[in-house]
Design a protein around this motif. Structure first.
Motif, PDB file in Angstrom:
ATOM      1  N   GLU A 243       0.843  -1.175   0.000  1.00 18.79           N
ATOM      2  CA  GLU A 243       0.000   0.000   0.000  1.00 18.79           C
ATOM      3  C   GLU A 243       0.888   1.238   0.000  1.00 18.79           C
ATOM      4  OE1 GLU A 243      -3.639   2.276   2.331  1.00 18.79           O
ATOM      5  OE2 GLU A 243      -2.791   0.453   3.206  1.00 18.79           O
ATOM      6  N   VAL A 244       0.482   2.240  -0.795  1.00 20.11           N
ATOM      7  CA  VAL A 244       1.320   3.428  -0.976  1.00 20.11           C
ATOM      8  C   VAL A 244       0.473   4.694  -0.962  1.00 20.11           C
ATOM      9  CG1 VAL A 244       3.055   2.175  -2.335  1.00 20.11           C
ATOM     10  CG2 VAL A 244       1.140   3.319  -3.511  1.00 20.11           C
ATOM     11  N   THR A 245       1.151   5.817  -0.849  1.00 25.67           N
ATOM     12  CA  THR A 245       0.532   7.124  -1.094  1.00 25.67           C
ATOM     13  C   THR A 245       0.986   7.592  -2.471  1.00 25.67           C
ATOM     14  OG1 THR A 245       2.386   8.245  -0.009  1.00 25.67           O
ATOM     15  CG2 THR A 245       0.450   7.757   1.338  1.00 25.67           C
ATOM     16  N   VAL A 246       0.047   8.167  -3.218  1.00 28.86           N
ATOM     17  CA  VAL A 246       0.324   8.648  -4.574  1.00 28.86           C
ATOM     18  C   VAL A 246       0.123  10.161  -4.587  1.00 28.86           C
ATOM     19  CG1 VAL A 246      -0.312   8.506  -7.011  1.00 28.86           C
ATOM     20  CG2 VAL A 246      -0.465   6.467  -5.561  1.00 28.86           C
ATOM     21  N   PRO A 247       1.189  10.937  -4.801  1.00 26.73           N
ATOM     22  CA  PRO A 247       1.059  12.396  -4.806  1.00 26.73           C
ATOM     23  C   PRO A 247       0.076  12.872  -5.873  1.00 26.73           C
ATOM     24  CG  PRO A 247       3.373  11.733  -4.805  1.00 26.73           C
ATOM     25  CD  PRO A 247       2.573  10.497  -5.059  1.00 26.73           C
ATOM     26  N   ARG A 268      11.008   7.388  -6.851  1.00 28.34           N
ATOM     27  CA  ARG A 268      11.550   8.706  -7.199  1.00 28.34           C
ATOM     28  C   ARG A 268      10.461   9.682  -7.637  1.00 28.34           C
ATOM     29  NH1 ARG A 268      15.706   5.450  -9.453  1.00 28.34           N
ATOM     30  NH2 ARG A 268      14.906   5.708 -11.586  1.00 28.34           N
ATOM     31  N   MET A 269       9.325   9.168  -8.076  1.00 29.82           N
ATOM     32  CA  MET A 269       8.197  10.015  -8.455  1.00 29.82           C
ATOM     33  C   MET A 269       7.428  10.518  -7.233  1.00 29.82           C
ATOM     34  SD  MET A 269       6.873   7.739 -11.699  1.00 29.82           S
ATOM     35  CE  MET A 269       5.371   8.676 -11.968  1.00 29.82           C
ATOM     36  N   GLY A 270       7.811  10.051  -6.061  1.00 28.74           N
ATOM     37  CA  GLY A 270       7.153  10.498  -4.841  1.00 28.74           C
ATOM     38  C   GLY A 270       6.201   9.495  -4.235  1.00 28.74           C
ATOM     39  N   ILE A 271       6.078   8.335  -4.847  1.00 26.32           N
ATOM     40  CA  ILE A 271       5.219   7.284  -4.298  1.00 26.32           C
ATOM     41  C   ILE A 271       5.961   6.599  -3.161  1.00 26.32           C
ATOM     42  CG2 ILE A 271       4.193   5.037  -4.815  1.00 26.32           C
ATOM     43  CD1 ILE A 271       3.462   6.124  -7.560  1.00 26.32           C
ATOM     44  N   ALA A 272       5.299   6.491  -2.026  1.00 23.65           N
ATOM     45  CA  ALA A 272       5.959   5.937  -0.840  1.00 23.65           C
ATOM     46  C   ALA A 272       5.037   4.949  -0.143  1.00 23.65           C
ATOM     47  CB  ALA A 272       6.337   7.057   0.131  1.00 23.65           C
ATOM     48  N   ARG A 273       5.615   3.997   0.544  1.00 24.48           N
ATOM     49  CA  ARG A 273       4.835   3.045   1.322  1.00 24.48           C
ATOM     50  C   ARG A 273       4.152   3.769   2.485  1.00 24.48           C
ATOM     51  NH1 ARG A 273       8.373  -2.093   2.906  1.00 24.48           N
ATOM     52  NH2 ARG A 273       6.311  -2.794   3.628  1.00 24.48           N
ATOM     53  N   VAL A 274       2.939   3.365   2.796  1.00 21.05           N
ATOM     54  CA  VAL A 274       2.216   4.018   3.884  1.00 21.05           C
ATOM     55  C   VAL A 274       2.861   3.717   5.237  1.00 21.05           C
ATOM     56  CG1 VAL A 274       0.007   4.053   2.655  1.00 21.05           C
ATOM     57  CG2 VAL A 274       0.600   2.066   4.077  1.00 21.05           C
ATOM     58  N   SER A 275       3.607   2.639   5.307  1.00 21.91           N
ATOM     59  CA  SER A 275       4.284   2.282   6.558  1.00 21.91           C
ATOM     60  C   SER A 275       5.445   3.219   6.879  1.00 21.91           C
ATOM     61  CB  SER A 275       4.808   0.849   6.478  1.00 21.91           C
ATOM     62  OG  SER A 275       5.824   0.755   5.482  1.00 21.91           O
ATOM     63  N   LYS A 277       8.292   2.790   5.652  1.00 24.61           N
ATOM     64  CA  LYS A 277       9.492   2.008   5.384  1.00 24.61           C
ATOM     65  C   LYS A 277       9.849   2.095   3.902  1.00 24.61           C
ATOM     66  CE  LYS A 277       8.351  -1.468   8.910  1.00 24.61           C
ATOM     67  NZ  LYS A 277       8.060  -2.901   9.139  1.00 24.61           N
ATOM     68  N   PRO A 278      11.123   1.946   3.560  1.00 21.08           N
ATOM     69  CA  PRO A 278      11.480   1.878   2.134  1.00 21.08           C
ATOM     70  C   PRO A 278      10.987   0.561   1.545  1.00 21.08           C
ATOM     71  CG  PRO A 278      13.393   1.408   3.489  1.00 21.08           C
ATOM     72  CD  PRO A 278      12.314   1.838   4.444  1.00 21.08           C
ATOM     73  N   PHE A 279      10.882   0.531   0.240  1.00 20.46           N
ATOM     74  CA  PHE A 279      10.566  -0.739  -0.410  1.00 20.46           C
ATOM     75  C   PHE A 279      11.702  -1.718  -0.144  1.00 20.46           C
ATOM     76  CE2 PHE A 279       8.041   2.301  -2.864  1.00 20.46           C
ATOM     77  CZ  PHE A 279       6.816   1.656  -2.928  1.00 20.46           C
ATOM     78  N   PRO A 280      11.404  -3.003   0.011  1.00 20.05           N
ATOM     79  CA  PRO A 280      12.468  -3.977   0.261  1.00 20.05           C
ATOM     80  C   PRO A 280      13.545  -3.913  -0.817  1.00 20.05           C
ATOM     81  CG  PRO A 280      10.315  -4.983   0.578  1.00 20.05           C
ATOM     82  CD  PRO A 280      10.075  -3.634  -0.025  1.00 20.05           C
TER      83      PRO A 280
END
Length: 405
Positions: A243-247, A268-275, A277-280
């Motif tokens: 699950e992620v946040t999408v700017p 790099r586009m700004g999509i990040a995990r909601v936790s 944490k970085p992607f594995p």
């Protein structure tokens, strides 16, 4: 000459149904039987399968003889309803708790399955739970009634004819007796809910007794589910998604399995995990896909190819997401989606189909004007909204349907 032993037809059936019964018997004898015989089905098997069978006119998706198929107003499958309703905590909690309870009981079986097929036990348990409540749901239909009816008079006759012939092959080969062929209203069999062609391709013996019994053997059902997923390309060691946040500056129209890019590029586009944490690290350089089943009106995800393997089990984004999320909860503990599902307008399938046809006329690829808002329809909506000065939601609503009439 073929003599069909179809039993007595109830005299209480209305005249129109009786006419359909006669047409059905003629179809069996003159159309289906010659093909079944050519495929090695014996007269004994054929007659046993259709003994007492009459069309079940209460099944969804039927087309009366002489009529043309229509897009139905309503959709009977939960996978095609409002996205948020599919993830009720009652259902999700039952699958999660049931999966955890069985993870210990079947630990050795699940470990052997993962070693052989690469599919985690939590994923297999989630599918088992979702499909038949871990084998507790009783299948009320006779498969030959369902498949026969749909092969004769549904809007997908060719597909169901293939499944019906496969069901006959199962009986002919001694893989299941006629009396054991119990199914769902769609003709799906056993605890994994396999269509007959899937049974022939993927059912395996998981308990070592020499036969694949997906009705009564939990190990057989579990191993068969993993066999299916492995066949469709499950990648050992990969997650299903995050699950992620999408700017706001990242378009929801970038969704889809044909628009993948390295997960590190999404990051790099700004999509990040909601936790937070970085992607594995083992995922960062591999392909991922933007997934927004409700457009901007629900949670968003970066999915891996394994998500689309789950989707092959049941062609619905919501189904695959349910399985992935339930598997995570079975394996790691309860956690709900960080972003909730917003309320969406209730639309008929026919309304969405009309909107899809309007988008097609404007040059958009909606996949199919079938009244179901799949990813091609969702991103076409987003593109059209953006080009017409609207906030891109990538999901159908009543106002959009009116605007595209």
């Amino acid at each position: 000459m073929l003599v069909l032993v179809l039993g007595c037809f109830a005299s209480a059936r209305p005249a129109s149904a009786a006419r359909i019964d006669d047409q059905f018997r003629a179809w069996l004898a003159n159309d289906l039987w010659p093909e079944a015989k050519a495929k090695g089905i014996s007269q004994t098997t054929f007659n046993a399968a259709f003994d007492g069978v009459t069309p079940n006119l209460e099944l969804p998706g039927l087309v009366m003889p002489g009529e043309k198929p229509k897009v139905p107003k309503a959709q009977h499958q939960a996978e095609f309803g409002a996205p948020g309703a599919y993830f009720s905590e009652k259902t999700m909690g039952a699958v999660t708790a049931g999966g955890r309870a069985r993870a210990g009981k079947y630990a050795a079986t699940l470990a052997a399955i993962e070693k052989r097929y690469g599919v985690p036990g939590s994923v297999v348990l989630a599918i088992w739970g979702r499909e038949t409540g871990f084998g507790r749901v009783k299948l009320p239909y006779d498969a030959f009634t369902v498949l026969g009816t749909k092969a004769f008079m549904s809007n997908r006759k060719a597909m169901f004819r293939t499944e019906l012939l496969a069901a006959l092959e199962m009986v002919q080969r001694g893989l299941a007796p006629v009396g054991a062929m119990k199914s769902s209203w769609a003709g799906a069999l056993g605890q994994p809910q396999f269509m007959p062609t899937s049974f022939l391709k993927h059912a395996v013996d998981g308990d070592g007794d020499g036969r694949a019994d997906i009705w009564n053997s939990a190990p057989d059902a579990l191993a068969s589910i993993a066999s299916y997923l492995a066949h469709y390309g499950w990648q050992r060691g990969r997650d299903w998604g995050f699950e992620v946040t999408v700017p706001a500056n990242v378009s929801c129209a970038l969704e889809g399995p044909d628009r993948g890019r390295e997960i590190s590029r999404w990051e790099r586009m700004g999509i990040a995990r909601v936790s937070g944490k970085p992607f594995p690290s083992h995922e960062a350089g591999r392909e991922g896909f933007l997934l927004m089943p409700a457009g901007r009106l629900g949670p968003a995800f970066i999915a891996t190819p394994n998500f689309y393997v789950l989707k092959d089990y049941n062609m619905s984004d919501l189904y695959a997401l349910f399985i992935g999320h339930a598997a995570d909860r079975i394996a790691y503990g309860d956690s709900r989606f960080s972003h909730g599902w917003q309320k969406v307008d209730r639309l008929y399938r026919s309304d969405i189909a009309a909107m899809q046809r309007a988008l097609e006329k404007k040059g958009y690829d909606v996949g199919s004007a079938d009244g179901l808002p799949g990813f091609k329809t969702r991103r076409s909506i987003g593109d059209w909204q953006a080009r017409n000065g609207r906030a891109a939601t990538c999901f159908p609503d009543k106002e959009l349907v009116r605007a595209l009439r």
